[in-house]
Scaffold this motif. Structure first.
Motif, PDB file in Angstrom:
ATOM      1  N   THR A 109       2.411 -20.788  60.859  1.00 32.43           N
ATOM      2  CA  THR A 109       3.238 -20.191  59.811  1.00 32.43           C
ATOM      3  C   THR A 109       2.847 -20.714  58.445  1.00 32.43           C
ATOM      4  N   GLN A 110       2.516 -22.010  58.355  1.00 36.22           N
ATOM      5  CA  GLN A 110       2.151 -22.607  57.077  1.00 36.22           C
ATOM      6  C   GLN A 110       0.829 -22.064  56.548  1.00 36.22           C
ATOM      7  N   GLN A 111      -0.050 -21.668  57.430  1.00 39.14           N
ATOM      8  CA  GLN A 111      -1.378 -21.217  57.011  1.00 39.14           C
ATOM      9  C   GLN A 111      -1.463 -19.701  56.882  1.00 39.14           C
ATOM     10  N   LYS A 112      -0.335 -19.084  56.579  1.00 39.78           N
ATOM     11  CA  LYS A 112      -0.316 -17.613  56.418  1.00 39.78           C
ATOM     12  C   LYS A 112       0.299 -17.247  55.078  1.00 39.78           C
ATOM     13  N   LEU A 113      -0.006 -16.058  54.630  1.00 43.49           N
ATOM     14  CA  LEU A 113       0.651 -15.463  53.471  1.00 43.49           C
ATOM     15  C   LEU A 113       1.718 -14.498  53.983  1.00 43.49           C
ATOM     16  N   ASP A 118      10.071 -10.793  53.238  1.00 39.40           N
ATOM     17  CA  ASP A 118      10.424 -11.426  54.509  1.00 39.40           C
ATOM     18  C   ASP A 118      11.021 -12.823  54.325  1.00 39.40           C
ATOM     19  N   ILE A 119      10.891 -13.404  53.150  1.00 39.08           N
ATOM     20  CA  ILE A 119      11.305 -14.795  52.940  1.00 39.08           C
ATOM     21  C   ILE A 119      12.825 -14.968  53.073  1.00 39.08           C
ATOM     22  N   PRO A 120      13.652 -14.078  52.558  1.00 45.14           N
ATOM     23  CA  PRO A 120      15.103 -14.278  52.741  1.00 45.14           C
ATOM     24  C   PRO A 120      15.501 -14.430  54.202  1.00 45.14           C
ATOM     25  N   ASP A 121      14.871 -13.654  55.103  1.00 43.19           N
ATOM     26  CA  ASP A 121      15.188 -13.781  56.519  1.00 43.19           C
ATOM     27  C   ASP A 121      14.600 -15.052  57.120  1.00 43.19           C
ATOM     28  N   LEU A 122      13.433 -15.493  56.615  1.00 39.19           N
ATOM     29  CA  LEU A 122      12.785 -16.680  57.158  1.00 39.19           C
ATOM     30  C   LEU A 122      13.449 -17.977  56.689  1.00 39.19           C
ATOM     31  N   LEU A 123      13.813 -18.037  55.402  1.00 42.12           N
ATOM     32  CA  LEU A 123      14.297 -19.287  54.817  1.00 42.12           C
ATOM     33  C   LEU A 123      15.723 -19.212  54.309  1.00 42.12           C
ATOM     34  N   LEU A 138       6.606 -24.171  40.514  1.00 43.72           N
ATOM     35  CA  LEU A 138       6.853 -24.903  41.745  1.00 43.72           C
ATOM     36  C   LEU A 138       6.157 -24.247  42.934  1.00 43.72           C
ATOM     37  N   ILE A 139       6.070 -22.939  42.936  1.00 43.29           N
ATOM     38  CA  ILE A 139       5.322 -22.198  43.947  1.00 43.29           C
ATOM     39  C   ILE A 139       4.504 -21.128  43.236  1.00 43.29           C
ATOM     40  N   LYS A 140       3.662 -20.474  44.007  1.00 47.12           N
ATOM     41  CA  LYS A 140       2.849 -19.384  43.450  1.00 47.12           C
ATOM     42  C   LYS A 140       3.121 -18.101  44.231  1.00 47.12           C
ATOM     43  N   ILE A 141       3.267 -17.027  43.506  1.00 46.81           N
ATOM     44  CA  ILE A 141       3.381 -15.701  44.124  1.00 46.81           C
ATOM     45  C   ILE A 141       2.011 -15.042  44.019  1.00 46.81           C
ATOM     46  N   VAL A 142       1.402 -14.862  45.170  1.00 48.61           N
ATOM     47  CA  VAL A 142       0.050 -14.301  45.225  1.00 48.61           C
ATOM     48  C   VAL A 142       0.157 -12.790  45.358  1.00 48.61           C
ATOM     49  N   ARG A 143      -0.756 -12.100  44.718  1.00 50.61           N
ATOM     50  CA  ARG A 143      -0.769 -10.629  44.785  1.00 50.61           C
ATOM     51  C   ARG A 143      -1.967 -10.164  45.596  1.00 50.61           C
ATOM     52  N   SER A 144      -1.691  -9.242  46.518  1.00 53.84           N
ATOM     53  CA  SER A 144      -2.745  -8.688  47.363  1.00 53.84           C
ATOM     54  C   SER A 144      -3.531  -7.631  46.585  1.00 53.84           C
ATOM     55  N   PRO A 145      -4.662  -7.156  47.121  1.00 58.68           N
ATOM     56  CA  PRO A 145      -5.406  -6.077  46.439  1.00 58.68           C
ATOM     57  C   PRO A 145      -4.557  -4.839  46.174  1.00 58.68           C
ATOM     58  N   LYS A 146      -3.532  -4.636  46.981  1.00 62.54           N
ATOM     59  CA  LYS A 146      -2.646  -3.489  46.765  1.00 62.54           C
ATOM     60  C   LYS A 146      -1.399  -3.883  45.991  1.00 62.54           C
ATOM     61  N   ASN A 147      -1.485  -5.036  45.315  1.00 62.09           N
ATOM     62  CA  ASN A 147      -0.427  -5.497  44.407  1.00 62.09           C
ATOM     63  C   ASN A 147       0.871  -5.850  45.133  1.00 62.09           C
ATOM     64  N   ARG A 148       0.747  -6.267  46.394  1.00 58.75           N
ATOM     65  CA  ARG A 148       1.933  -6.738  47.112  1.00 58.75           C
ATOM     66  C   ARG A 148       2.140  -8.222  46.813  1.00 58.75           C
ATOM     67  N   ILE A 151       3.901 -14.857  49.579  1.00 56.65           N
ATOM     68  CA  ILE A 151       4.261 -16.274  49.444  1.00 56.65           C
ATOM     69  C   ILE A 151       3.421 -17.087  50.426  1.00 56.65           C
ATOM     70  N   ASP A 152       2.813 -18.157  49.915  1.00 53.73           N
ATOM     71  CA  ASP A 152       1.995 -19.025  50.759  1.00 53.73           C
ATOM     72  C   ASP A 152       2.900 -19.845  51.681  1.00 53.73           C
ATOM     73  N   GLY A 153       2.567 -19.880  52.977  1.00 51.20           N
ATOM     74  CA  GLY A 153       3.370 -20.628  53.936  1.00 51.20           C
ATOM     75  C   GLY A 153       3.435 -22.118  53.619  1.00 51.20           C
ATOM     76  N   ARG A 154       2.431 -22.654  52.893  1.00 44.42           N
ATOM     77  CA  ARG A 154       2.459 -24.074  52.538  1.00 44.42           C
ATOM     78  C   ARG A 154       3.548 -24.389  51.514  1.00 44.42           C
ATOM     79  N   ASP A 155       4.095 -23.353  50.870  1.00 39.13           N
ATOM     80  CA  ASP A 155       5.169 -23.563  49.898  1.00 39.13           C
ATOM     81  C   ASP A 155       6.558 -23.532  50.528  1.00 39.13           C
TER      82      ASP A 155
END
Length: 333
Positions: A109-113, A118-123, A138-148, A151-155
């Motif tokens: 889980t930590q090594q996934k984006l 989905d984060i509200p249900d996970l955390l 404090l964390i980074k919001i990464v954007r996919s090629p399709k602009n999604r 959240i990095d699992g390490r955060d």
């Protein structure tokens, strides 16, 4: 809860000694009885000796705590243990832990984006809270090629800690100082770890070595940081040393210094008294040598001359005072 290592095992006697300070009436027979009642199931060696893991000791401590503080019968305790989803959570619920431990995510889980949706249900946090964390670096919001937004699992760990701190009205913007500190410390850590890895010639995975060395450095620096922070807060709140305590310390030190001065004076006086009471060594008698008559007459003459020269009359020795001889006038025949 016990502070044993994850893979360490204790014998039944070691378990009793480990928990006896909190539960004085604990004995080997009591632990065996709890095993017979199905409350604990220790590991057995091939020869049949019981071995208790960290989980076994933690479970035993929960049982003893419920007996001691809640007076629960064993059948009720057994039901509580079976219905509990997590032993640490149960320990927190019954007052054995001061706070519920934060859950850790599995490595996959930590090594996934993860999609931000989905984060509200996970955390259990709101998306708006995640954006506040990102705005304060404090964390980074990464954007996919399709602009999604991802959240990095390490955060996840940072998100959990920040969510708990929000219960104390500490907002993400208040945590900005830790970002600055982490950026500054990371440079020092990188330099130290690079040097350590360069000198490490042992076999093993590079990431494992980095993790082990980083944990050691982090524990040491975190200890210094925690101690400094605690001292500053306690000093500010006058929780450790108050003015009255300082006056008392000064008084005790003055009394101690006064006693030391008195002892030193007494020692010097005793030394002097011992020196005065000690018998003095007798002076050696002068060796009397019989001189020739001529020498005696010369010495007497010399002594008389010295007496006449200096005008000093020698004092007579006690008992040898010259007798008064009456002077008679000679009669002339």
């Amino acid at each position: 809860m016990s502070s044993l290592a994850e893979r360490s095992y204790l014998s039944i006697g070691q378990v009793v000694n480990y928990l006896r300070s909190s539960y004085p009436d604990l004995s080997n027979s009591k632990i065996r009885f709890l095993e017979d009642e199905g409350l604990i199931t220790p590991h057995r060696t091939p020869k049949g000796y019981r071995q208790y893991s960290k989980e076994d000791v933690d479970r035993l401590e929960v049982i003893l705590h419920l007996q001691k503080t809640r007076y629960m019968p064993l059948n009720v305790i057994k039901q509580r243990l079976e219905s509990a989803s997590d032993l640490s959570t149960l320990a927190y619920e019954v007052g054995l832990l001061s706070d519920v431990p934060l859950k850790t995510e599995p490595k996959e889980t930590q090594q996934k984006l993860h999609p931000i949706e989905d984060i509200p249900d996970l955390l259990g946090v709101k998306i708006s809270f995640l954006r506040q964390l990102a705005e304060n670096d404090l964390i980074k919001i990464v954007r996919s090629p399709k602009n999604r937004e991802l959240i990095d699992g390490r955060d996840f760990e940072i998100i959990r800690y920040a969510s708990e701190l929000a219960r104390f009205h500490i907002e993400p913007r208040n945590l900005r100082q830790y970002v600055v500190a982490a950026n500054r410390e990371s440079t020092m850590f990188e330099q130290v770890l690079t040097g350590m890895l360069g000198m490490d010639t042992s076999e093993g995975d590079r990431n494992t070595k980095i993790e082990r060395a980083f944990k050691k450095l982090h524990d040491l620096t975190d200890g210094v940081r925690t101690a400094l922070l605690k001292n500053r807060v306690y000093e500010s709140l006058n929780a450790v040393v108050e003015d009255a305590d300082m006056d008392e310390i000064d008084e005790k030190l003055d009394q101690s210094e006064g006693r030391k001065a008195q002892e030193a004076s007494a020692t010097v006086a005793d030394s002097r008294a011992e020196g005065e009471d000690a018998p003095s060594a007798p002076s050696p008698r002068p060796t009397s040598q019989k001189k020739p008559a001529g020498a005696q007459r010369a010495h007497t003459a010399t002594g008389s001359a010295d007496h006449d020269a200096h005008g000093i009359e020698p004092l007579p020795l006690p008992g040898l005072e010259p007798a008064a001889v009456p002077i008679r006038a000679r009669s002339r025949r």
